[in-house]
Structures are given as structure tokens and as C-alpha cells.
Write a protein that holds these residues in place. Sequence first.
Motif, short mmCIF file in Angstrom:
data_model
loop_
_atom_site.label_atom_id
_atom_site.label_comp_id
_atom_site.label_asym_id
_atom_site.label_seq_id
_atom_site.Cartn_x
_atom_site.Cartn_y
_atom_site.Cartn_z
N LYS A 497 1.00 -1.21 0.16
CA LYS A 497 0.10 -0.11 -0.06
C LYS A 497 0.97 1.35 -0.01
O LYS A 497 0.79 2.26 -0.63
CB LYS A 497 -0.83 0.08 1.30
CG LYS A 497 -2.02 -0.89 1.08
CD LYS A 497 -3.16 -0.94 2.29
CE LYS A 497 -4.23 -1.47 2.00
NZ LYS A 497 -5.22 -1.76 3.39
N GLU A 498 1.97 1.24 0.61
CA GLU A 498 2.88 2.45 0.65
C GLU A 498 3.45 2.72 -0.95
O GLU A 498 3.34 3.88 -1.08
CB GLU A 498 4.01 2.21 1.65
CG GLU A 498 5.03 3.30 1.86
CD GLU A 498 4.22 4.67 2.33
OE1 GLU A 498 4.71 5.56 2.34
OE2 GLU A 498 3.21 4.53 2.63
N ARG A 501 0.73 4.24 -2.74
CA ARG A 501 0.48 5.52 -2.26
C ARG A 501 1.59 6.30 -3.15
O ARG A 501 1.36 7.56 -3.56
CB ARG A 501 0.58 5.70 -0.81
CG ARG A 501 0.28 7.06 -0.27
CD ARG A 501 0.51 7.28 1.01
NE ARG A 501 1.92 7.32 1.41
CZ ARG A 501 2.70 8.07 1.23
NH1 ARG A 501 2.25 9.34 0.78
NH2 ARG A 501 3.98 8.07 1.68
N THR A 507 -5.22 4.46 -1.95
CA THR A 507 -5.38 3.33 -0.72
C THR A 507 -5.95 3.90 0.48
O THR A 507 -5.98 4.98 0.74
CB THR A 507 -3.81 2.75 -0.57
OG1 THR A 507 -3.20 3.68 0.18
CG2 THR A 507 -3.36 2.11 -1.99
#
Length: 563
Positions: A497-498, A501, A507
Motif C-alpha cells: 500500500k505504501e 501511495r 489506498t
Amino acid sequence: MSIRNFDALFHPRSIALVGASNDPRSVGNVVARNLLAGGFDGPVMLVNPHERMIEGREVCNTLDALPECPDLAIVATPARTVPGIVGELGAMGCCAAVVISAGLGEAGESGKSLRQEMLERARPHLMRIVGPNCLGLISTGSGINASFSHLMPAKGEIALVSQSGAIATAILDWAAERNIGFSHVVSLGDMSDADFGDMLDFLSTDRETKAILLYVENVTFAKKFMSAARVASRSKPVLVIKSGRSAEGARAAQSHTGAMAGSDFVYDAAFRRAGILRVAALEDLFEAAATLSTGIRIGGERLAILTNGGGAGVLAVDWLEALGGHLAELSGPMLERLDAVLPPTWSRGNPVDIIGDATPERYRAALEILIADRAADAVLVINCPTAVADNMAAAQAVIEVAKTRPRFPVLANWLGGVTAGPVRAELARQRIPSFESPEDAIRAFTHLVDYRRNQAQLMETPAAGVMIPAEDVAAANRIIDEAAKEGRSTLSEWEAKEILRLFGVPTVPTFFVRSPEEAARKFAEIGGPAVLKIVSPEITHKSDVGGVRLDIESLRRDARRRK
């Protein structure tokens, strides 16, 4: 992406089999018999260091004893001999090799894998490699059966590219029973060089191929695959079975291929975006290929059903509803026109049940009205055998109407065995998709619907890209490098997810914390409702170990709930 030297794979002037054998239980013997019986009209040269004759042919004991340099070499020797053989073939001028041998993942003398050594020996000579660890290659137009398949398929217009040799032989066996032919059959195996992207690039312009079938466990070089798939899908139907839908299936695929299978959701989205039709079963694969290769296409999702048997019509409607399809609504004027040509007892609705004694004229009149009204995007014609009507004559009436409107999709389902078989064969000969059951016919219709949607998505233009700051790219690389240092082949949810992003993909806000106190502080910042998940490289399914807490609205309330 390159199809360099692919002419040597599919249209070679000469072939050499390195590892031919007299042992009837060996791969080398089966491949030798298949090559010699395939019908290839060029030289087929056999190489074995210990034999003089194999299958009635003289044998060369060394590669330099070959009377000419082969365009294509088939290698079926022990894994440790493969890099040297490939290097020697390349130096001779051989353009391509199909490496059937398995076990090239082991380390060679250099410390590198045998697979890497093989590629390094091939690269200076621009030699192409299919495999290793594969069934081989079949090209019916050229009479090539360079495989250890148990049969040579009939010549046809469908190309099959499979990552699994076992699946390929099962498909060939299944197809032979149904008289389905192939232009090419390629088993990719470990895809050390030639992969799905390369094959799609070649087959997209191959005149012998009208439809492409893929059996996929994992895709390497995703960008190349997507580019080739989008081009191929513009010119001919591309259909895929992708294994590993479930988490357990994905793990099984990983252990089989030695590569990550990836998220099935990602594959689904990628196939749709590339205009590829994904199906769930082998039967679906051939039904969809047979339907799409006729050139039939639909402009919408509404189906009209014309039948002489009410029960068969009801079954078709049940399947249509189960698969998410839509029945066409018949307008008042259309009902009046049907009233004028049908008996008073007809169903007055969709399905249009024209009663068991339906004559060819009744089929003709009703089908002409259904097509002319355009209330439906396709018509499924069903026939149940009766003693009072000629089902072949009814089919001829359907064929004649369909020929007057060649661009309107008409599908057929003639039920039965002895009497219906010849009718289905005639319908297929006239390029009207014909099926044995209402279920098969409805499934084919929904394939057409899905294919239309995917083709529409293929033509959509993506939004313009955005510039990613260099510091965000560096941050993403640091996350990947850290995972690699720990010996991991997958990222955690937080890491994934990072990275999304950082690259501008929306997200759910996600934070990584290392203690209950840090979790409490972060919750106080973001508020509820929130979700708390355990992060561990040893835990794949967090919920199985109680590693997920949902709907946290406050720390105090959640603490009381746990008590």
C-alpha cells in the motif's frame, strides 16, 4: 518483445533431435517417432553418441557430424549437458532450440544455474529457446511434431500456448475426440527465453491462426505481455484459462513453476484491459473459441430464445439468469406479428415457444421477425426432436434466414444424439455456432457478452500519466530492497500500500506500528472506525490466527469487547 528467429521454430528447413534414443520408454524415442511421423518434408537428423540406427534412420554421434546445420534443434538430453549443446548449436548457426530437458534450475560448474548458463551460451548467437522443461512444439501446417505428446492433432485454425505440458496433452486429447484441430501447439515450460508475450506477438499476425488459446500459471515481463496481448486481441480472439484463482491454487502454481502466480484480481483486470476473454474450464475454452472464430459478434446483452420445447426454453432462461444474462423484452407490435404466423397456443413471450409440431416454415417466420425487430442482440434457436417434424429441415430454414442477415448473431441448440448429431455438424459447417445443451449455448452467449465488454475496454484510452517525484521512486525502491534483503519474494500489505501511495494510487490510509502503545497513539491521531492487523512474513492468512480486529471505534470499547 521479439519474434526474432521464430521462422526457425515454426517454418524450419531442417530439424535435428539431440538425444534421440532407441529406448521405447524414453522421451528421446517418443520425440524421434513423432518427428519422423509428423509429415515434415525437410531433413530430420538424429543425434546420439552411442547409437548407429534409431527408428530405421542413421544416427550422427556428434553435432559436428551432422550433414548440415539445422534451423531448429530439439534437445532431450540430461540437464548438465544442455548448456554445452546449446552453445555448440549456436556456434554452428542454429537459430532456435526447443529444450525438453528438465532440471536446469540446478547449479552448473560456474556456480550459476544451468538455465542461466544455457541462456548465456545462446545469447551471442541470437539463438531462441523454447523451454526448458516443456512438452515441445507442434506446427501442423509445417508437419512438425517436435514433442512427446501422445498424438498429433488435426490441422486447424486454433493456436494453443500452454505453460503446462500436462495440460497441453489433456487439451489435445479432449480436442481430438471433438474433431478440433490446431495450427500450432507450444509448451513454454519454464519460459527461460520465449514467453507468452513473444508467442502472442508472433501469432497475432500468423495467417494460419484464427484464435489463440492460453493456459497461464504466471506471466513474466508483464509490460511485454500486455502490449502483445492488446495487439493480438485487436486482430483475433485471445482466450485464457488462468490457474491459481484460489489462494491454495496460487501456492500450487508457484510450487509448480517456481515463480509467483500473483493476485488473481490483478490478472482478471489485466486480461480485461487487454481484450482477452478469461474462461473457467477447458470446455468453455473450446466453446468460446469455436464461437468467436466464426466471426460472430454481438452489440448488446439481450437474448431472445426461439424453441419448439417449453422445458428446454425454461432451462435456457434459468442458465441465463444464473450467469447474469438478460432476456430481451418483446414489444407489442412484435407480439402482434408473431401472432399472425404462429398457432394460438404459442407462449406469447420470451422464450418464444412455437410448440412441438413446429414446421420449418414456422421456425423461418418466427426467426425472421425476431431478427428484424432488433429487440434482441442475439437469438438462440432450440430444437427438441419429435416424430412429427423434420429437425434437419428446421435447421435448413434457420440457416437460410441467418444467411440473409449474416451480421446478426444466431446460435443453435439441437438437442439429442443420433438424429441431432448430423444437424449440429451441418450448422457448424455453415458457421452457425451449435451446442449440445441449453447450458452450453447460454454459456457461449455470455462469453460473447464478456468478450464484447473486454473489447470495448481494450479501445479505451487511459488517463494521461503523472510525473512521480524522484524521492518517491527512491522510497519505493527502498521498501522493495529491504524486502529482498530479508529473503522475501512478496511484500506485506503495508509495504504494498505504501508503494501504491507513493505512485499516486488511492489506498486506505495504512500505518505500520511496532507496539501496542504506538498503535494507541496512531489510533488517537486517525480516529475510528479502524482495523488492526498483524504483520508477519510467516503468516499468510491473518484471520486464521486471530490476527485481524475489525470495526475498532474506540480503544476503551474495544478493550471491553475483548473482555
